[in-house]
Design an enzyme around this catalytic site. Structure first.
Site, mmCIF file in Angstrom:
data_model
loop_
_atom_site.group_PDB
_atom_site.id
_atom_site.type_symbol
_atom_site.label_atom_id
_atom_site.label_comp_id
_atom_site.label_asym_id
_atom_site.label_seq_id
_atom_site.Cartn_x
_atom_site.Cartn_y
_atom_site.Cartn_z
ATOM 1 N N ILE A 28 0.832 -1.199 0.000
ATOM 2 C CA ILE A 28 0.000 0.000 0.000
ATOM 3 C C ILE A 28 0.872 1.257 0.000
ATOM 4 C CG2 ILE A 28 -0.448 -0.538 2.454
ATOM 5 C CD1 ILE A 28 -2.782 1.406 2.347
ATOM 6 N N GLU A 29 1.716 1.449 0.994
ATOM 7 C CA GLU A 29 2.679 2.556 1.079
ATOM 8 C C GLU A 29 2.037 3.943 1.084
ATOM 9 O OE1 GLU A 29 6.330 2.135 -1.163
ATOM 10 O OE2 GLU A 29 5.899 0.016 -1.546
ATOM 11 N N GLN A 30 0.736 4.023 1.373
ATOM 12 C CA GLN A 30 0.072 5.323 1.478
ATOM 13 C C GLN A 30 0.142 5.824 2.916
ATOM 14 O OE1 GLN A 30 -0.718 6.507 -1.337
ATOM 15 N NE2 GLN A 30 -0.824 4.662 -2.573
#
Length: 374
Positions: free
Chosen positions: A133-135
């Site tokens: 995801i890395e959000q």
């Protein structure tokens, strides 16, 4: 809650409800041997976890070592068949877009997301999913618990369909809200098979002097794992992800002590970041170094070199077999689940140059010698 579609005889639980769903027809096996379409049933083992981003180099991987391949942004029937023939799992890339983060608390959104991934796994004869995801999600955002629920529900359903399937989740090099990713890593780790720790891009938020430095400095890297372990996450639920790439920084000034001052490029509250440079594949780093002298920073246990391009001095920081051995050795000693890299396609697999072929082979040879079936 709504109905699902799974194989006619399959009944699974999702979010506390009993849901049965008839699956779409299983597509015919595209492999030369029909058994290669079957999921890999190997029990939990030490991992060499590889991200594949291109569909033209994977045959050159060291398949005596590779245990899991993530098809990142593409699908190849040939790769699926080949990996299964070598006893390696092939898993989906499970992407959650920035626009979807706000919907994570919604059970119906999560149901749809899991349904889509399960259908894709069955259609493509895959072995699981790597959730990336890395959000940014603040600690108090309802999306934080929604993300944990998504991982938990994904794992439950994937395991209900195939008990040997693999569900993994990518986390930053430290659990300390890196780049605003304040995920509930403890409960996410409990919800999936293991975490892939991205021990790179450690200069994404530079709060000190705006200078070039190591992408994966040893002390910083190991400090991140110590923080995960302090949270109670078992070592065998952590896979060490290392960079098979580096950063090229244009220097505003290069001091006599090799300190390269870089342009201020803010990122998520930090005044400087590695966005002042550019990511460079290992094969291109080796090419750039041909007319330069490799140097070694013993504090960071990392190589670097200076070079000229377009009349400007640049400084390249990267990892090579020497620097990686420090990390791999620690991972083995601490009993981590395994190691992996971003990504497997940064090496030169096409050259006939003996020196370059040796450089490529040395990167694969530097990986730990796990027993693949254990």
């Amino acid at each position: 809650m709504r109905s699902w579609c799974v194989t006619a005889a399959l009944v699974c639980l999702l979010a506390g409800a009993v849901l049965a769903w008839p699956a779409p027809p299983q597509p015919p096996c595209p492999c030369a041997q029909p058994e290669w379409c079957n999921p890999v049933k190997t029990p939990p083992r030490k991992e060499v976890f590889v991200f594949a981003v291109r569909n033209d180099t994977w045959k050159h991987y060291d398949w005596d070592k590779v245990t899991t391949v993530v098809m990142f942004g593409f699908y190849s029937e040939e790769l699926m068949c080949y990996a299964h023939s070598k006893g390696a799992r092939v898993v989906l890339k499970g992407d959650v877009k920035a626009s979807d983060v706000a919907h994570l608390p919604d059970p119906l959104f999560r149901d749809d997301w899991v349904i889509t991934q399960v259908a894709l796994m069955l259609k493509q004869h895959m072995d699981g999913i790597n959730i990336d995801i890395e959000q940014a999600i603040p600690a108090g955002d309802p999306a934080r618990d929604g993300l944990t629920a998504l991982v938990n529900e994904t794992t439950f359903v994937f395991h209900a369909i195939n008990s040997a399937s693999q569900v993994t989740f990518d986390v930053a090099w430290s659990p300390d809200c890196i780049d605003g990713r304040c995920y509930d890593v403890v409960n996410i780790a409990k919800s999936c098979d293991f975490l892939f720790v991205m021990s790179y891009d450690e200069r994404s938020q530079i709060t000190g002097p705006c200078v070039a430095s190591a992408n994966s400095a040893l002390e910083t890297t190991l400090g991140g794992y110590q923080e995960y372990l302090k949270l109670g996450i078992p070592a065998d639920q952590l896979v060490m992800g290392v960079p098979w790439y580096g950063y090229d920084y244009p220097c505003l000034n290069l001091s006599k002590d090799d300190v390269c001052s870089i342009k201020k490029v803010p990122f998520r509250g930090a005044p400087c970041s590695d966005a002042a440079g550019r990511q460079v594949d290992y094969k291109d780093i080796m090419r750039l170094m041909r007319n330069s002298s490799r140097r070694w920073n013993d504090t960071f246990k990392s190589p670097y070199f200076n070079f000229q391009e377009g009349g400007q001095t640049h400084q390249m920081w990267y990892d090579d077999p020497q620097s990686l051995q420090y990390k791999y050795g620690w991972a083995v000693k601490q009993g981590l689940r395994g190691v992996g890299m971003w990504h497997g396609d940064t090496l030169d697999y096409t050259t006939t140059d003996p020196k370059v072929k040796k450089q490529t082979q040395e990167m694969w040879d530097s990986l730990p010698k796990y027993h693949k079936k254990s």
